[in-house]
Design a protein around this motif. Sequence first.
Motif, PDB file in Angstrom:
ATOM      1  N   LYS A 148     -29.990 -82.170  85.234  1.00  0.00           N
ATOM      2  CA  LYS A 148     -29.892 -81.128  84.216  1.00  0.00           C
ATOM      3  C   LYS A 148     -31.184 -80.340  84.219  1.00  0.00           C
ATOM      4  O   LYS A 148     -32.270 -80.922  84.098  1.00  0.00           O
ATOM      5  CB  LYS A 148     -29.653 -81.747  82.835  1.00  0.00           C
ATOM      6  CG  LYS A 148     -28.365 -82.559  82.761  1.00  0.00           C
ATOM      7  CD  LYS A 148     -28.235 -83.268  81.427  1.00  0.00           C
ATOM      8  CE  LYS A 148     -26.982 -84.133  81.406  1.00  0.00           C
ATOM      9  NZ  LYS A 148     -26.843 -84.871  80.127  1.00  0.00           N
TER      10      LYS A 148
ATOM     11  N   TYR B 109     -40.074 -80.228  77.927  1.00  0.00           N
ATOM     12  CA  TYR B 109     -40.414 -81.214  76.903  1.00  0.00           C
ATOM     13  C   TYR B 109     -40.974 -80.481  75.695  1.00  0.00           C
ATOM     14  O   TYR B 109     -41.897 -79.669  75.814  1.00  0.00           O
ATOM     15  CB  TYR B 109     -41.437 -82.222  77.435  1.00  0.00           C
ATOM     16  CG  TYR B 109     -40.898 -83.123  78.526  1.00  0.00           C
ATOM     17  CD1 TYR B 109     -40.436 -84.398  78.233  1.00  0.00           C
ATOM     18  CD2 TYR B 109     -40.831 -82.680  79.843  1.00  0.00           C
ATOM     19  CE1 TYR B 109     -39.931 -85.225  79.221  1.00  0.00           C
ATOM     20  CE2 TYR B 109     -40.322 -83.496  80.838  1.00  0.00           C
ATOM     21  CZ  TYR B 109     -39.881 -84.770  80.525  1.00  0.00           C
ATOM     22  OH  TYR B 109     -39.380 -85.574  81.511  1.00  0.00           O
TER      23      TYR B 109
ATOM     24  N   HIS C  32     -35.552 -87.523  89.556  1.00  0.00           N
ATOM     25  CA  HIS C  32     -34.128 -87.232  89.432  1.00  0.00           C
ATOM     26  C   HIS C  32     -33.252 -88.088  90.316  1.00  0.00           C
ATOM     27  O   HIS C  32     -32.072 -88.217  90.049  1.00  0.00           O
ATOM     28  CB  HIS C  32     -33.881 -85.767  89.757  1.00  0.00           C
ATOM     29  CG  HIS C  32     -34.694 -84.851  88.908  1.00  0.00           C
ATOM     30  ND1 HIS C  32     -34.537 -84.749  87.565  1.00  0.00           N
ATOM     31  CD2 HIS C  32     -35.716 -84.017  89.236  1.00  0.00           C
ATOM     32  CE1 HIS C  32     -35.389 -83.873  87.076  1.00  0.00           C
ATOM     33  NE2 HIS C  32     -36.121 -83.425  88.064  1.00  0.00           N
TER      34      HIS C  32
ATOM     35  N   GLU D 150     -33.914 -80.811  81.519  1.00  0.00           N
ATOM     36  CA  GLU D 150     -34.683 -82.043  81.422  1.00  0.00           C
ATOM     37  C   GLU D 150     -36.100 -81.893  81.973  1.00  0.00           C
ATOM     38  O   GLU D 150     -36.907 -82.814  81.854  1.00  0.00           O
ATOM     39  CB  GLU D 150     -33.963 -83.168  82.158  1.00  0.00           C
ATOM     40  CG  GLU D 150     -32.698 -83.629  81.453  1.00  0.00           C
ATOM     41  CD  GLU D 150     -32.060 -84.820  82.146  1.00  0.00           C
ATOM     42  OE1 GLU D 150     -32.532 -85.168  83.249  1.00  0.00           O
ATOM     43  OE2 GLU D 150     -31.104 -85.383  81.597  1.00  0.00           O
TER      44      GLU D 150
ATOM     45  N   LYS E 157     -35.686 -91.133  79.570  1.00  0.00           N
ATOM     46  CA  LYS E 157     -34.513 -90.710  80.325  1.00  0.00           C
ATOM     47  C   LYS E 157     -33.510 -90.021  79.410  1.00  0.00           C
ATOM     48  O   LYS E 157     -33.300 -90.427  78.265  1.00  0.00           O
ATOM     49  CB  LYS E 157     -33.896 -91.939  80.995  1.00  0.00           C
ATOM     50  CG  LYS E 157     -32.741 -91.628  81.905  1.00  0.00           C
ATOM     51  CD  LYS E 157     -32.219 -92.906  82.536  1.00  0.00           C
ATOM     52  CE  LYS E 157     -31.022 -92.610  83.432  1.00  0.00           C
ATOM     53  NZ  LYS E 157     -30.490 -93.859  84.033  1.00  0.00           N
ATOM     54  N   ASP E 158     -32.896 -88.961  79.929  1.00  0.00           N
ATOM     55  CA  ASP E 158     -31.877 -88.183  79.195  1.00  0.00           C
ATOM     56  C   ASP E 158     -32.433 -87.667  77.871  1.00  0.00           C
ATOM     57  O   ASP E 158     -31.762 -87.711  76.825  1.00  0.00           O
ATOM     58  CB  ASP E 158     -30.626 -89.024  78.946  1.00  0.00           C
ATOM     59  CG  ASP E 158     -29.957 -89.441  80.239  1.00  0.00           C
ATOM     60  OD1 ASP E 158     -30.081 -88.689  81.238  1.00  0.00           O
ATOM     61  OD2 ASP E 158     -29.315 -90.509  80.267  1.00  0.00           O
ATOM     62  N   HIS E 159     -33.675 -87.202  77.888  1.00  0.00           N
ATOM     63  CA  HIS E 159     -34.237 -86.647  76.666  1.00  0.00           C
ATOM     64  C   HIS E 159     -33.656 -85.258  76.410  1.00  0.00           C
ATOM     65  O   HIS E 159     -33.117 -84.609  77.325  1.00  0.00           O
ATOM     66  CB  HIS E 159     -35.758 -86.568  76.780  1.00  0.00           C
ATOM     67  CG  HIS E 159     -36.214 -85.500  77.742  1.00  0.00           C
ATOM     68  ND1 HIS E 159     -36.245 -85.700  79.100  1.00  0.00           N
ATOM     69  CD2 HIS E 159     -36.642 -84.222  77.529  1.00  0.00           C
ATOM     70  CE1 HIS E 159     -36.661 -84.600  79.686  1.00  0.00           C
ATOM     71  NE2 HIS E 159     -36.923 -83.691  78.766  1.00  0.00           N
TER      72      HIS E 159
END
Length: 1480
Positions: free
Chosen positions: A159, A165, A604, A162, A172-174
């Motif tokens: 994605k 931030y 990734h 991702e 993970k998967d934030h």
Amino acid sequence: MSKTPKKKTSSSSLVASSPGHSPKKEASSAVSASESPEEPKKSLISLWPEWSDTEVNAEKWDAAKASKDSKLFDDPEGKVELPASLRVHTWKRPSEYILNKTPVVVENEAAFDLTSANEHLLSSELMRWVISELYILWKVCNTAEEKTISTEIVSSLWKPWEHIYSLCKAVKDHMPLYNAYGKYVIKLYWMGSWRKITVDDMLPFDKDDNLLLPATLNQSELWPMLLVKGILKVASTDIPVSGSGREFGEFTVIHCLTGWIPEIIPLKSLYTGKIWEFLRDNIPQFQLEEESSEETTTADLMTTDSNVNEIKRESPTVLKNRATKPISQIVVCASYQPLHLMEKRTSVLTRMADSSESLRQYGLSQLFSHPVLLTCTRDCPLVAPPKPPPVPQWKLIRPRKQTNITDEPKEPIVQKPEQFIEVSSPFINYKLMAMAAHEMEQGGVKRRGYNSNLNSFSEMDDSEEDHTKNDITQNTLNALETTETSQVTAEDKKKDDSIANDTEEMKSTSGPDKETDGKDKERLQTAKESSGALLLSQDASTSDKPPLLETWVDLHNFTKCFQTLLVFHKPDTYAHQCKTSHFKNSISSRLSAAALSNAVASTHSVSAHARQTDSTAIVQTQSADGKGTHFLFVDSLLPTEIVIGFSALVHWGESVEEKKESSARPGSLTAKPFSWKSMVSELPVVQIQTTASKAVLLSLPPGRHVLHVHTSASLAVHLHLFSMSPFVFGDEETVMPHLDKESLRFCEQAVMIMRSLGRVISCFSNPEELPSTTKELEKTHGVGIQQQRVFSEAVYHMFCSALGRKLTSEELFAVQTLTGDPSPHGSNDKALDARSDGTPELWNDRQATDKEMQAATVLQAGWKGYLVREILTAARPGTKENLSVAKTLQEMWAPVESDLEKNAVSLLRHMVANGEGIAELYPCGEDECNRITFTDYSVPIPEITNSWILIFREVFHVPKNMLLVPKILSPLPVCIVHVINNDTLEEIPKVFNRVEPYIYTPNKGGYTFVAEAQTGDTPVIGGKWRMFLIGCREPLPQLARETPSNNFSVKELKGYYIPNQKDIICRHVVKVSSDHSATVQFQTSKSDVYIKLSILDHEKEVASSQGKGHVIIPVYCFLASNGGSVAQAGARQDQGSLIAEGRVTGGGGGKEGSDQHPTGTLFHKYYIQAEVLQESWPLHESLSSFIQKLRDMERNEMRVFGDILDSTSMPLGADQQKEGQKSAPKSTQKDKERNKDKDKLTSKSSSIMEQSLDESKPHWTLRVVSDHSEAGSIEVKKDTEKLEEIRAMKLAWEAAEPGRAAKAHQTRLRYLKELQERAESKEPVTAETDNQPQPQESGELIHNTDKNDIDYTPFIRKSLPQPRLKDEVLEEEQRRERSEKFQNFRLIWDNILEQRKQEKIARKEMMKRQLETYIGFQDTMDVYRQKMLQAREAFCSRILKEQSHKKIEEPPMETVEQVELEKNPTAVQSSGRKSGGKRK
């Protein structure tokens, strides 16, 4: 017109980044968000730090400051650089143009659309590449097809958001959240590691209020803009090629987002076959399934375009499941260059025209270049051809052969193979739709600009958003209708007609026309796909996936459409990899512990290979010493492929103008074959030049290879190597230990020979299998009949080493039977020689007679014949002896088989070492050039600055002939190694001050390795000097002592240079008390002086060396002059290696003839002498007084009775002389004591002068270096032998005749006084005679008056009182006198000529000065004349102006006078009278 933002004016200062980067400092340094767009960009302070989850988790986003304080976060690096084609008008934050809704970073996680709302950005090449590569990466990582191949390709769906931030943890998967403060962190891959890049949320807009960053249809979704801002920062470090017209160089977005390294392969039509093979091997292949082909009917071909595309995308049965291959290691894309209309080369314009035409056929445009993804290849038709109708059985009984009678021979039809490549791109037919819609809106007026369907971001509700989507769909449909109705040409109509006709014919054709029908079906399918793609584009806003469309491109047109292949290698899918980086001192990268621990972990994707235990060898180094030299070692039995990824940083923080002006060279990498045993430079096998990041696939054949890798870049380089085969990469110390082992091919060949030998031993008593196994053994080892003995000896040595002892007689006989060689082996001879049995006493000092020799020969022949018969009997299966030998061999083979590989290697190594040409028989012979063994010697470096030092001097003894190469690792700037043969005193030749590879032979004295160096301005603290002594195999030369030592004693002598006729600089005497080895070095203050340094023994030259400014005799052994016999002296000379036929050369000198040591005497008298060559040390005239002073000092040193003579400067009387004679004995004794004291004083003064030497004057330095333990056995002092002889002679005269020196001095003073008085008395007489008149009488020659004036004595031949025979001595004296006269005349004549020349030059100088004076007078007169003329003109102009003003003012004055006259006529009359009187 809108104001354009000012360009950056300040460049970044490349300083080291701070170890920490606190958010508080960033917030404090933030600038207000309301700054003007004209503000210049701030300079980059440091490199982006490496990524650390800990730092991101501890990041303070300062979201609370957005509500309390109006100041929001601003990027410390300033505004992001946009491409030149996008003009920025204003910068806005999301809260400034989104008022009705709260902005979010991500809203739709299922899919995204970056094409519908960004038409105004597609004029920028960089933006097209960003959008295309985002789509490609989404398709590669997230499609269902890739998931079906393997569930381990990616740990989760990739994605793009991702990488962002904000207000979240690095997990993970934030999910990043909207930060009102405006601070975001982007995680991107750059220069070999993941980097933390901080951006703000300031977004650029043009004058039409269009956003200049990619955006989705959802106006409040911010992730595309934030991600692209970070990508643009990384792209700004790249520089496009000058003159290419591109916006960037070799930067790729996929590398920035994944760390996959791009390999750029140019496409050429000449290599179409290789391109097809490469694509077939690396991307999936399209295949038809039998079931789908059976169910396909001809009616299906009449489906609509949209149905065909739906079948292709929805039905998984059309494409065969391609899960047969392991995990894909590469992703293949293709790209083409934009249209460059400024190109002047016709050939390039022709290629661009062909490419543009080919691209247009597949819905692409040359004007808008972008990368495309290659998804699969196809070598079959898209639709399976219909099966032929069944043939009745009765027709198959006797089928009639069909014949076609023609009048011409039928040519075979050459059928073109089916070769197509599927291309995926978001811009297939996209620009055609936009152009058609734009032309319809503008009434057919064409323009290159692009209007966005999303005019601007403003407040709207959901209904308005739906309305906007409907407008976009309607515009797309209108464009499609326009394209279908008005843009169809006659050629397209013909194509459509031909497609329709082919479709109708396809229903009824069968048999040999299947391939033609397949091509027609393919054309139909391609046409339907291209038209169906237009229909599908209207559903882009509602689709679940990005609109990445596909089309099939013919291989013939593929090389016309595209210019390069972009092959992205995934490093994590390779088993072995290595990283190394180097940042120069001007910049530095902040390395965190977390980043180093997870340096190679991918964010990734994690490959299956990388997850295996101990399958990946990863090494990451950080170089800081500026070295750009590395070595690559590969040893494999199979062909090896290594991907070399190279990243270069050529500029940092420069403005756009500075980038254009600066001519930064791209980073370069060169790899070439290398061998430490050769100085031949090979051609490079890999060359890379890049300004960003690029990879090259290095293919190596089986075997052992060593490559020398050299990198260079302006600021920083990063190397990343990965392969499925093991390799070693690093510096010399890392690679060289691996070269000491045998190569894999060598071990494999040895094991094959050993296994063949084992099979022979196992079936040695089997008559059926023994012949075949014996032939197999002969074929495996491959040696000829002449070298069979070498193989036999190797087998014998192998068994001895395996058993750890000598063989018994039974075992020896078994080995002889096995090899079929009855001759005794070398080790047996040594064993026999080592027996303790002595020779009989009767044979001492006795030679064998002829009969005895014949008898011995007969005995040997008989014994050999008997042994051969025994061997043949034992080699015959079935005999008793054969069984015994087979049993012995089985017992001997058991310990050999326990360590088979080691024994096999020793067997083959013995064969290669002792057999000439055996290595060339095997493939592993090519690996011998890269097999080395070495020994490391190191000594500490003394902490001395700006001085010459001797670092290393050791003697090595060579046991046998071997090739050796000394390799030096020294932190000092200048270090030179000399290798001297102690027997011949010859130096091993050097190439560029490096000792070349040389075959050293055994000798008595060994070889001396001497290392000299010149220290720099700063001392090397704790440094070590190292020498690798590299050879081919063990044993290497042995050191004469246990450990090397550099504890030397240096005797340093200095002095001033005094020119002389013999051109001798200095001469010193060497005295030794025992045999002494020393190094002699000589250096002059002037670096370009040619000098010769010699060592003399009894005035005979025994060693010499020539150089320029610096010369060295590396080593010389001085023999002591201690008693003994001549034989002992000769033996001592042999031990000291002093009998030489050549000279030692050093510095820059060459060899000359040499003399041997005088062997007929025990007394040695050594001198060290330095001479000036070619008159290369001229002195300036200003030093003449200083040189004269030095000469006077030398002259004073030669005086013996200086004190006495100075005290007796007046002449003495007779009485005084008698008193002097009486007191002479006492005075002489006192004088001797005074002379001794004076010698001590002079020696002290000379030493003081040497210590306080003025280095600004011409001087020299002599150094004699010896071991510290032997420093007391050598003495070096100035040669004063002649002075001492003269002094001794004078003292002897004084002792024999006391007062002789004083008498001689007084006699000399009287003689000088007489000469002075005679000269004074002669002057007035000559004056009077000159004034007297000379009478002359005609007819007589009277010379009475001339006798006082003219002296004829020189012209009158004088006769000696006694006749003298004219011999050779007299002739020599007369010849010398004549030559002196001629020389005096020449000097006088040269002086006269020189005086005339000087006078002529003086006259010319005077004339020149006169002319200059005259010219100066003329210039001064001109200046004064000009000033006068200017004053005159100014005065005239002022007068003229006054007159003009008066003329203007005269009419009004007349009127005034008339009025006055009318009023006062009387005054006028009186004035008239006065004037009349004046006129009279």
